[in-house]
Design a protein around this motif. Structure first.
Motif, PDB file in Angstrom:
ATOM      1  N   LYS C 161      21.040  -4.519 -37.942  1.00 19.01           N
ATOM      2  CA  LYS C 161      19.863  -4.160 -37.148  1.00 19.01           C
ATOM      3  C   LYS C 161      18.959  -3.294 -38.010  1.00 19.01           C
ATOM      4  O   LYS C 161      19.411  -2.669 -38.948  1.00 19.01           O
ATOM      5  CB  LYS C 161      20.295  -3.300 -35.944  1.00 19.01           C
ATOM      6  N   GLU C 166      24.652  -0.736 -38.161  1.00 14.35           N
ATOM      7  CA  GLU C 166      26.065  -0.359 -38.216  1.00 14.35           C
ATOM      8  C   GLU C 166      26.632  -0.801 -39.551  1.00 14.35           C
ATOM      9  O   GLU C 166      26.992  -1.952 -39.708  1.00 14.35           O
ATOM     10  CB  GLU C 166      26.854  -1.052 -37.092  1.00 14.35           C
ATOM     11  N   VAL C 169      31.412   3.178 -42.182  1.00 16.76           N
ATOM     12  CA  VAL C 169      32.583   3.564 -41.392  1.00 16.76           C
ATOM     13  C   VAL C 169      33.286   4.648 -42.196  1.00 16.76           C
ATOM     14  O   VAL C 169      33.116   4.712 -43.409  1.00 16.76           O
ATOM     15  CB  VAL C 169      33.535   2.374 -41.157  1.00 16.76           C
ATOM     16  N   ASN C 174      31.238  -1.597 -43.959  1.00 13.10           N
ATOM     17  CA  ASN C 174      31.911  -2.739 -43.365  1.00 13.10           C
ATOM     18  C   ASN C 174      31.476  -4.096 -43.901  1.00 13.10           C
ATOM     19  O   ASN C 174      31.901  -5.123 -43.397  1.00 13.10           O
ATOM     20  CB  ASN C 174      31.825  -2.694 -41.835  1.00 13.10           C
ATOM     21  N   GLN C 175      30.648  -4.107 -44.925  1.00 10.14           N
ATOM     22  CA  GLN C 175      30.342  -5.417 -45.512  1.00 10.14           C
ATOM     23  C   GLN C 175      29.714  -5.290 -46.893  1.00 10.14           C
ATOM     24  O   GLN C 175      29.223  -4.232 -47.269  1.00 10.14           O
ATOM     25  CB  GLN C 175      29.404  -6.196 -44.597  1.00 10.14           C
ATOM     26  N   ASN C 176      29.772  -6.385 -47.631  1.00  6.93           N
ATOM     27  CA  ASN C 176      29.011  -6.496 -48.864  1.00  6.93           C
ATOM     28  C   ASN C 176      27.643  -7.050 -48.523  1.00  6.93           C
ATOM     29  O   ASN C 176      27.417  -7.529 -47.418  1.00  6.93           O
ATOM     30  CB  ASN C 176      29.694  -7.470 -49.834  1.00  6.93           C
ATOM     31  N   LEU C 178      25.089 -10.035 -48.897  1.00  6.27           N
ATOM     32  CA  LEU C 178      25.166 -11.451 -49.239  1.00  6.27           C
ATOM     33  C   LEU C 178      24.275 -11.709 -50.450  1.00  6.27           C
ATOM     34  O   LEU C 178      23.165 -11.189 -50.538  1.00  6.27           O
ATOM     35  CB  LEU C 178      24.717 -12.318 -48.054  1.00  6.27           C
ATOM     36  N   THR C 355      30.557  -8.078 -54.204  1.00  4.55           N
ATOM     37  CA  THR C 355      31.969  -8.462 -54.112  1.00  4.55           C
ATOM     38  C   THR C 355      32.952  -7.300 -54.110  1.00  4.55           C
ATOM     39  O   THR C 355      34.134  -7.501 -53.895  1.00  4.55           O
ATOM     40  CB  THR C 355      32.343  -9.388 -55.298  1.00  4.55           C
ATOM     41  N   GLY C 356      32.464  -6.093 -54.363  1.00  4.41           N
ATOM     42  CA  GLY C 356      33.391  -4.969 -54.516  1.00  4.41           C
ATOM     43  C   GLY C 356      34.163  -4.647 -53.248  1.00  4.41           C
ATOM     44  O   GLY C 356      33.791  -5.058 -52.144  1.00  4.41           O
ATOM     45  N   ILE C 358      35.231  -2.651 -50.134  1.00  6.30           N
ATOM     46  CA  ILE C 358      34.262  -1.922 -49.320  1.00  6.30           C
ATOM     47  C   ILE C 358      34.809  -0.749 -48.531  1.00  6.30           C
ATOM     48  O   ILE C 358      34.053   0.116 -48.126  1.00  6.30           O
ATOM     49  CB  ILE C 358      33.523  -2.876 -48.356  1.00  6.30           C
ATOM     50  N   ASN C 359      36.083  -0.717 -48.264  1.00  7.31           N
ATOM     51  CA  ASN C 359      36.575   0.478 -47.573  1.00  7.31           C
ATOM     52  C   ASN C 359      38.065   0.668 -47.782  1.00  7.31           C
ATOM     53  O   ASN C 359      38.761  -0.209 -48.277  1.00  7.31           O
ATOM     54  CB  ASN C 359      36.239   0.448 -46.076  1.00  7.31           C
TER      55      ASN C 359
END
Ligand code: SF4
Ligand code: SF4
Ligand code: SF4
Ligand code: FES
Lengths: 618, 179, 476
Positions: C161, C166, C169, C174-176, C178, C355-356, C358-359
Motif C-alpha cells: 500500500k 506493511e 516485521v 516480509n518480502q524482497n 520483485l 533475493t537476500g 529477509i528476516n
C-alpha cells in the motif's frame, strides 16, 4: 432411494439423504455465508449466519438442517440479507476489532463477510469489553478481543486433536475461550499443533511466527509433504517472494482434519542455526573455507584413500536423495545406513524368526481410531509422532482402552486406562504375558513365585493379568511400538504377543521417509577411517555424533550449523526440507510428492548432482 | 464556468492525515479535479457567516475533543453532502483504542509519567478539552457517504469523488470496501 | 498581566495547531505559543498489545511518514527480541525509507511550499496552492507529482500500500523487491535526478530575487540534532546521534539508544505536544532543531556524489556555513531528495534487494528496545519495554515535530516581535502570511495534508491584558 429432491432459490436440487442443506447447496455451487461451520468439524449452529428461509416461513441455520423431500429453501432474500447483516454487525461491534493492525487482515472470514454484505457503517454502538492478549505460548497468540466465539478452535482441539485443551466458558458476553482450567496457553496441556489457529476464522488465534509476513490470499501456495516424520502429512506452504509465510495442514478432508504437529507447522519457521554457505575444512586446528568443488575434491580424496568408510544418512530425505547418496557411497566401498533403518532390520530379522506375516501390520494408521484396545510400548511417541498420538487420544475419547508401557512417566497419562512403568528389560513383562497366554492363567501363580525367587524382577503379576484380560476380551486390538524400542528381544516378545493374540501392529522408527524399508542398508563400521554423514536438516542425532567421535576423519553434509557441524573435519552444505524435491514414503506405504518450496539458499544447488560427481571420482 | 463547479471542502480531525495522503495518491488526477471542482479549504467551518456553503464536505479523523465536535457540526451545517474518509471518521478507527481507559488516567500517564519532573498535564483553555470517548463521526453528526479504509486507497477515494461529481451517492461494494 | 493574541490558524486545515501571542504590559511580545491541539494517546494504548503488532499500529501515528514510524518501531522491536536482522532486510528497509523521504519531501516542497516561493508570499491564497501552481508553472507541478509518485510507488511495491504499508516485521522485512519492479524504477532515476537539480537551480534564482532576506527570515540560533553514519555523513536509517551547537561544534555524539541521557522531555499545560530539550543546557536553553536544515548543518558530507556537490554549494551561500534561516529548509529538502534518488539507484542495483534473506525468527524476552531513525522531518524515536512474552509494558515516542517544538515557538516569536512593536491594538497586516510560512518551513507532521488541496487559513485574535478581544483577523 437414498436421494431427496428439494428446491433452492427456485432451482430443483437432489442430494444424498443425511446431508445438510448447506452441504447440498455447496455441492451445487450455491454458497451460503457461514462462520461457525467448518468442514473438518461437527456442526454446532452457533452463529446462525447460515440461516435460510424454509418453506417461506421459518428461518433456520442451514448447517444444521437435514435435506428432505419437498423442502423449499430461499438463501438470498432481502430479509435474510438484513438478518445476516445484523448478526455480522453485532459480532463485530461487541468485540474489539481493529482490522488495520490485525494479523488476519485480508485473511479473515468475518471481514470477508462484512465486505460481502457491504457493511460500511454501524447501527450498534461499540462495547469496548476489556480482554487481555495471551502471548504466553512460544508460537501462538490468543487474542480474545477478536474472538467471535464460534467454537471452531474448541471443536478442533477436541474432535481432531483429541486434546480438550480449549473450552468455551463464562456466561453471556463474558463467554470466552478458556484454556484448561483457566491457565495461560503457554502453561497448558496444549501440544502446539496449531490446529486451533488453522480453523479460527478471525484473528483471535494466530501464529507469532507468521505475523505480518504476508496475506495468505496474496501468497503463492504449494502443496507438499512434510518430511519430519513418517506420517506423511500434506502441507500447504504459503510463500511471498520466495520466503515461507505460513504452513498449514492440507488434508482437511481426511481423518487428520488437516492437522499438523509442531514439527510440521512451527519448527521449520522457528529459530535455527545459520545456513552453511561454504565448505568448511578443519585441519591442524585451523578452520578454512573452501568452494564446493574444492570440498568435493577433498571428500573424494579422503574416500579414495580409506578402506573403512561409514556412510550414514538422515531419514528425513527424499527417496531420490537417499538413492543418490547410497550410490555414491557404495561406489567408494562404504557401508551404508540410514537413521531408523537399524530398527527396521531388527524387526525384519525378528519377523523372519518367528515367522510373522505382513498381514499383522496395520496398513492405515487411522485404523487406530477403530481399535477396541491399544497396547502402547514407549509413550515418547506423544512428542515424536504427534499426529499418531492424536489418533490414540481420539480413540480413547471414543471408548478405546489404552494401556501404556514405558520406562518413564506415561505421556498419555490423562488418556490411558492403565500405565505400566517398568524399567528395562520391558521384555520380561511381555514375555510373561506371552507365557500366560500360552499356558493359561493359572501359570501366573507359578510365575510370580519363580520371579520372587529369582528376585529383582519388578513385573507385577497384576499388570500381566490385566494385559492378558484386556487382549482376550477384545476383538480388534492394536499394538503400537514406539521408535525408542530398539532391542531385539523386546521386539521379538512384542511380535510374538501380536502373533499369539492376533493383534495388529504399528511399528515406528526414527525415519521420516519409510523408503528405508526398501533400501538396502547394512549397518556401519563403528570406528571408521572416514565417516560421511548426510544430515540435511537434522541437527543433533546421538548416533551421528557418536560416529563422528569415533571416526578418524568425519564429513558432515548439513544445511545449517549445528553441534554436528562443529564436530566435523569437513563440512559440506546441504539442502533444507523445503529445498528438496522428489518423493517420500509414509508409514502406510504411500508414496507422496515433495515439492521444492524455496530456492536453495545454502552453498549447494543440487545435492544429487554433487553425489553423482562424487560417485565418479574413484 | 467556474461558478458551476461544485465546491469541496476537506477537514482533518484527530487523524493521521493518511486519508488525505491517499487522496493525493490519485497523482495526475489531482489536475483533472482542479478543473472539475473548486477546493475551498476547511476554513469554511471556521466562520459560517462569511463563507458560502460548499456542496461536498469531506472529513478525516476521529472525534476526540470538543473542538472536533464543533468542527464536525459546522461542517455538517455548511455542506450538502458529508463524506467520511477512513476508518477513523467512519467508525472511530484506531483512536478509539483509548476508550478502554479513563481520559484523566491516560493524560496523567502520558504527561506525568513519561516526561520530566516539572511536567504538567496540558489543561490550558487555549487547547481543546478531550471528550470522554473517541468517536466516529456519525456518533455526532449525520454522514451521507462512508469511505472506510485505513486509509481508503486512492482508487476508492477517486471512485467516491467521481460518483459524487456525477451526482450519485457512492456506496462501496465488496471489491472496494476495506477496513 | 499580558495580552494574548490568538491566532487560530494553522489549525483546521493543518489540522491541529494554533498560535497565541502573549504581550507584556508594554504591549511588547512576551511569548509566542504554538499550541498543538490534538492528543493521540498512542503511548498509552499500545500498552498491553504485543510487540509484533507495533510497526503496524504505530504507523498510524502519521499518515504522511508512516514508513518512518513503521521502521523506528521495527528497529525498537528488533532490539526487544535481540534480532540481528539480515543484511538484505537492512537494505530493503533503507530502500523503502529513502522512498518515504523522497515522497514526503516532494509533497512538502512541491505541493506545499513551492507555491509560496513561485507565486510570492503575498499572492492571493486562492492561488498559493498546488492548483495555482499547476496553472502558473505546470512543469514544476508535474515534477512534484512525478517525484512523489515515484516514492509512493516504491513504497507500494514493497509494502503493498502507499499509505500505511506493511513491510517491516520485528527481525526484518516480509518480502524482497520483485525484479521487474526494480528495473522499472531504475529506468526513472536519471530523469528524477535532473528534475531535482533543475529545481535546485530554480530555487537559487528565487532566493536571489526574493524580497525577504533568506538568511534573516525566521532565523535564530539553535542547536541541531540528527543521525550521522560512521564517516559523519548524512544518514537516515542508522548511525550515531549527533548534536551540534549553533556554530556547528559537536556537543555530543552517542549511540541513539542512549538518547535519554541527553534529551529530556517536558510537558507544559498549553500544548498536547511535549517539549524535548537538550539536557545539558536545560529546558530554557536546550533548544535544538531536527530535520533537513539540522541534518545538513551537522554532517561532514554526503555519501552520494551529486548531493554532496550540491551540499558544498549550499554551504557557500550567504555569510555562514551553518544555515539558520528557516527558508533554507526548502533548499535542504531538495538536496536530501537528490541524495535519496541516488541512494535508491544504488540500492536497486544490489542483488540482496531481490533475493537476500529477509528476516530471522524472533523470540520475545523481557527487554527495552529503542528505535531511532531520521524521518523526513527529523529524528524519530520509539522506545518500548516488553515482558517475557512480548507484551508491551511501556512506550514512549518522540516525533520530529516534538524536537522542533521549542524551536517553532522561538521562530514564531521572532516573527511576532518583528511585527508587533507595542504600538498596535490590532493585528498587523502581513503577519499571517509570515507565520504560515514559518510554520510550513518546519513542515510539522501534524500539518500538511489538508491544505495541500486548499490553502492555509489563519485567524488572529488580539486580546488585551484583561482578556478583552481587541481585534480578530482571519485570512482564508
Ligand atoms: S479478526 Fe477479522 S474482523 Fe476482526 S480485526 Fe481481525 S481482520 Fe478485522
Ligand atoms: S478463537 Fe477463533 S476459532 Fe476459537 S472461538 Fe474464537 S473466533 Fe472461533
Ligand atoms: S483512517 Fe487510518 S489513514 Fe485515515 S486518518 Fe485514520 S488512521 Fe489515518
Ligand atoms: S455456520 Fe451455520 S450456524 Fe454458524
Amino acid at each position: 432411494m437414498n436421494t431427496v429432491n428439494f428446491n433452492v432459490d427456485g432451482q430443483d436440487i437432489s442430494a444424498k439423504k443425511g446431508m445438510t442443506v448447506m452441504e447440498a447447496c455447496e455441492e451445487h455451487g450455491i454458497t451460503i455465508p457461514k462462520l461457525c461451520q467448518h468442514e473438518a468439524l461437527e456442526n454446532v449452529m452457533a452463529c446462525r449466519l447460515c440461516s435460510v428461509e424454509v418453506n417461506g416461513k421459518q428461518i433456520l441455520p442451514s448447517c444444521g438442517l437435514q435435506v428432505d423431500d419437498g423442502l423449499k429453501i430461499q438463501t438470498q432474500t432481502d430479509h435474510l440479507k438484513k438478518y445476516r447483516r445484523k448478526i455480522l454487525e453485532l459480532i463485530y461491534r461487541s468485540e474489539n476489532h481493529y482490522c488495520m493492525f490485525c494479523e488476519s487482515d485480508g485473511d479473515c472470514e468475518l471481514q470477508d463477510l462484512m465486505y460481502e454484505h457491504e457493511i460500511d457503517r454501524f447501527e450498534f454502538p461499540r462495547m469496548y469489553p476489556e480482554w487481555p492478549v495471551d502471548s504466553s505460548h512460544d508460537y501462538i497468540i490468543k487474542d480474545s478481543n477478536r474472538c467471535i466465539r464460534c467454537g471452531r478452535c474448541v471443536r478442533a482441539c477436541d474432535e481432531v486433536v483429541g486434546n480438550h485443551t480449549l473450552s468455551l466458558g463464562g456466561r453471556g458476553i463474558n463467554n470466552r475461550i478458556i484454556v484448561d482450567a483457566g491457565v495461560p496457553l503457554g502453561e497448558s496441556t496444549c501440544t502446539s499443533c496449531g490446529m486451533c489457529l488453522q480453523v479460527c476464522p478471525t484473528g483471535a488465534i494466530f501464529s507469532k511466527l507468521s505475523m505480518f509476513k504476508g496475506v495468505k490470499k496474496e501468497c503463492d501456495m504449494t502443496t507438499t509433504t512434510c518430511l519430519s516424520c513418517s506420517m506423511g502429512c500434506g502441507t500447504n506452504v504459503y510463500t511471498k517472494t520466495g520466503h515461507i509465510v505460513e504452513i498449514e495442514g492440507a488434508d482437511i478432508h481426511k481423518e487428520s482434519g488437516g492437522q499438523l504437529c509442531e514439527f510440521g507447522r512451527f519448527k521449520p519457521l522457528a529459530n535455527k542455526g545459520e545456513r552453511i554457505k561454504n565448505v568448511i575444512l578443519r585441519e591442524d586446528g585451523e578452520e578454512k573455507e573452501l568452494s564446493l568443488s574444492e570440498g568435493l575434491e577433498k571428500a573424494s580424496e579422503m574416500l579414495v584413500k580409506s578402506y573403512r568408510i561409514s556412510a550414514y544418512a538422515s531419514g528425513d530425505l527424499t527417496c531420490e536423495d537417499l538413492d543418490a547418496f547410497a550410490y555414491a557411497m557404495r561406489a567408494h566401498g562404504a557401508l551404508f545406513d540410514v537413521v531408523g533403518a537399524k530398527r527396521h532390520r531388527f524387526e525384519t530379522e525378528v519377523k523372519r524368526r518367528i515367522n510373522m506375516i505382513e498381514g499383522h501390520f496395520v496398513t492405515d494408521i487411522r485404523e487406530i481410531m477403530k481399535a477396541d484396545n491399544i497396547l502402547l510400548y514407549d509413550t515418547s511417541i506423544y512428542h515424536t509422532h504427534p499426529i499418531l498420538a492424536s489418533y490414540i487420544r481420539r480413540a480413547t475419547s471414543n471408548g478405546t482402552k489404552l494401556i501404556t508401557i514405558d520406562a518413564y512417566e506415561d505421556k498419555f497419562w490423562n488418556h490411558s486406562d492403565k500405565s505400566i512403568t517398568i524399567e528395562s528389560p520391558k521384555t520380561q513383562l511381555t514375555r510373561l504375558v506371552n507365557q500366560v497366554i500360552k499356558e493359561g492363567k493359572a501359570s501366573i501363580e507359578d510365575l510370580s513365585r519363580v520371579s520372587s525367587i529369582l528376585g529383582g524382577l519388578r513385573v507385577h503379576p497384576k499388570d500381566v493379568m490385566e494385559i492378558v484380560n484386556l487382549l482376550e476380551e477384545a476383538t480388534y486390538d492394536i499394538i503400537i511400538i514406539g521408535d525408542e524400542i530398539i532391542d531385539r528381544w523386546s521386539l521379538r516378545h512384542i511380535f510374538e504377543l501380536a502373533k499369539l493374540e492376533g493383534s495388529y501392529v504399528i511399528s515406528l522408527n526414527h525415519a521420516g521417509n519409510q523408503y528405508i524399508k526398501n533400501l538396502e542398508t547394512e549397518g556401519v563400521y563403528e570406528e571408521p577411517e572416514v565417516a560421511y554423514i548426510l544430515a540435511g536438516d537434522e541437527e543433533d542425532q546421538a548416533d551421528m555424533k557418536e560416529l563422528i567421535e569415533k571416526a578418524d576423519f568425519s564429513i558432515v553434509q548439513s544445511a545449517r550449523r549445528s553441534e554436528l557441524t562443529e564436530m566435523a573435519d569437513l563440512v559440506i552444505p546441504s539442502l533444507t526440507m523445503f529445498e528438496r524435491e522428489g518423493t517420500t514414503i509414509d508409514i502406510n506405504g504411500v508414496k507422496n510428492k515433495v515439492e521444492r518450496i524455496t530456492e536453495p539458499k545454502g552453498g549447494i544447488r543440487s545435492e544429487i548432482g554433487f553425489f553423482e560427481e562424487l560417485a565418479k571420482m574413484r | 464556468m467556474a461558478e458551476n463547479k461544485p465546491k469541496v471542502a476537506t477537514a482533518c480531525m484527530c487523524g493521521c492525515s493518511g486519508c488525505h495522503m491517499s487522496f493525493l495518491d490519485v497523482d495526475e488526477f489531482v489536475k483533472d479535479l482542479a478543473e472539475l471542482v473548486e477546493f475551498q479549504s476547511s476554513h469554511v467551518i471556521m466562520d459560517v457567516k462569511e463563507i458560502e456553503k460548499v456542496d461536498i464536505g469531506i472529513m478525516e479523523g476521529t472525534i476526540t475533543n470538543d473542538e472536533n465536535v464543533e468542527v464536525a457540526k459546522k461542517m455538517r451545517e455548511n455542506c450538502d453532502i458529508l463524506v467520511a474518509w477512513g476508518d477513523c471518521a467512519c467508525f472511530g478507527g484506531i483512536m478509539t483504542m483509548r476508550n478502554f481507559e479513563k481520559v484523566d488516567k491516560i493524560l496523567e500517564e502520558c504527561y506525568l509519567e513519561k516526561s520530566d519532573e516539572e511536567s504538567v498535564v496540558p489543561d490550558d483553555e487555549l487547547i481543546p478539552t478531550l471528550t470522554d470517548k473517541a468517536k466516529g463521526l456519525d456518533e455526532i453528526i449525520d454522514v451521507d457517504v462512508y469511505i472506510p479504509g485505513c486509509p481508503p486507497s486512492a482508487d476508492v477515494i477517486r471512485y467516491g469523488l467521481e460518483k459524487l461529481l456525477e451526482g450519485e451517492i457512492p456506496k462501496l461494494d465488496k471489491d472496494k470496501l476495506r477496513y | 498581566m499580558g495580552e494574548i493574541k490568538e491566532i487560530n490558524p494553522v489549525t483546521r486545515v493543518e489540522g491541529h495547531g494554533k498560535i497565541s501571542i502573549h504581550l507584556d504590559d508594554d504591549k511588547q511580545v512576551k511569548e509566542a505559543r504554538f499550541h498543538v491541539t490534538e492528543f493521540r494517546a498512542f503511548e498509552k494504548f499500545v500498552e498491553g498489545r504485543v510487540l509484533w503488532e507495533m510497526p503496524e499500529m504505530t504507523s498510524r501515528i502519521c499518515g504522511i511518514c508512516p514508513v518512518s514510524h513503521e521502521l523506528a518501531s521495527a528497529k525498537a522491536c528488533d532490539e526487544l527480541v535481540a534480532a540481528d536482522i539480515p543484511e538484505a532486510a537492512h537494505k530493503i528497509r533503507e530502500l523503502i525509507h529513502m522512498a518515504q523521504i523522497l515522497q514526503s519531501h516532494s509533497l512538502s516542497f512541491f505541493y506545499l511550499s513551492s507555491p509560496d516561493l513561485v507565486m510570492g508570499f503575498d499572492a492571493s491564497p486562492e492561488e498559493r496552492n498546488i492548483f495555482g501552481l499547476m496553472k502558473k508553472d505546470e512543469e514544476l507541478a508535474n515534477r512534484g507529482i512525478k517525484l512523489r509518485s515515484f516514492g509512493q510507488n516504491i513504497i507500494q511495491a514493497l509494502g503493498g500500500k502507499k499509505v500505511h504499508p506493511e513491510l517491516s516485521v520485528p527481525g526484518g522485512v516480509n518480502q524482497n523487491l520483485l525484479r521487474d519492479k526494480g528495473e522499472e524504477f531504475l529506468e526513472k532515476t536519471d530523469e528524477l535526478k535532473s528534475y531535482i537539480q533543475d529545481t535546485l537551480s530554480l530555487l537559487r534564482d528565487l532566493y536571489e530575487d526574493m524580497d525577504v532576506d533568506v538568511e534573516e527570515f525566521a532565523s535564530h540560533e539553535t542547536g541541531y540534532m540528527g543521525l550521522v553514519d560512521e564517516n559523519g555523513h548524512l544518514e537516515f536509517y542508522d548511525g550515531d546521534l549527533r548534536i551540534v551547537d549553533g556554530e556547528g561544534t559537536i556537543l555530543t555524539e552517542i549511540d541513539p539508544k542512549r538518547y535519554d541521557d541527553v534529551i529530556g522531555e517536558r510537558s507544559l499545560n498549553w500544548s498536547y505536544m511535549k517539549f524535548p530539550y537538550y539536557k545539558k543546557l536545560g529546558f530554557e536553553n536546550g533548544v535544538y532543531r531536527v530535520g533537513p536544515l539540522a541534518r545538513l548543518n551537522l554532517i561532514d558530507g554526503i555519501s552520494t556524489e551529486l548531493a554532496h556537490e550540491e551540499w558544498i554549494r549550499y554551504k557557500e551561500i550567504g555569510s555562514k556555513e551553518i544555515k539558520e534561516g528557516s527558508l533554507f529548509y526548502h533548499y535542504a529538502r531538495l538536496i536530501e531528495s537528490l541524495h535519496t534518488v541516488e541512494r535508491i539507484e544504488e540500492l536497486l542495483q544490489d542483488e540482496d534487494i531481490y533475493t537476500g534473506k529477509i528476516n530471522v525468527p524472533t523470540q520475545a524476552r523481557e527487554a527495552r528496545g529503542v528505535g531511532v531513525i531520521e524521518a523526513p522531518r527529523g529524528t524519530l524515536i520509539h522506545d518500548y519495554v516488553s515482558d517475557a512474552h512480548g507484551v508491551i509494558k511501556n512506550a514512549n515516542f518522540i516525533v520530529a515535530t516534538g524536537h522542533n517544538n521549542l524551536a517553532i515557538n522561538k521562530s514564531i516569536q521572532s516573527v511576532a516581535e518583528e511585527y508587533i512593536d507595542g504600538s498596535h491594538e490590532e493585528i498587523p497586516e502581513g503577519i499571517l502570511n509570515r507565520l504560515e510560512s514559518v510554520i510550513r518551513c518546519y513542515d510539522p507532521c501534524l500539518s500538511c495534508s489538508t491544505h495541500a488541496v486548499g490553502n492555509m487559513p489563519l485567524m488572529v485574535d488580539l486580546v488585551s491584558n484583561d482578556g478583552r478581544l481587541l481585534d480578530s483577523k482571519e485570512r482564508y
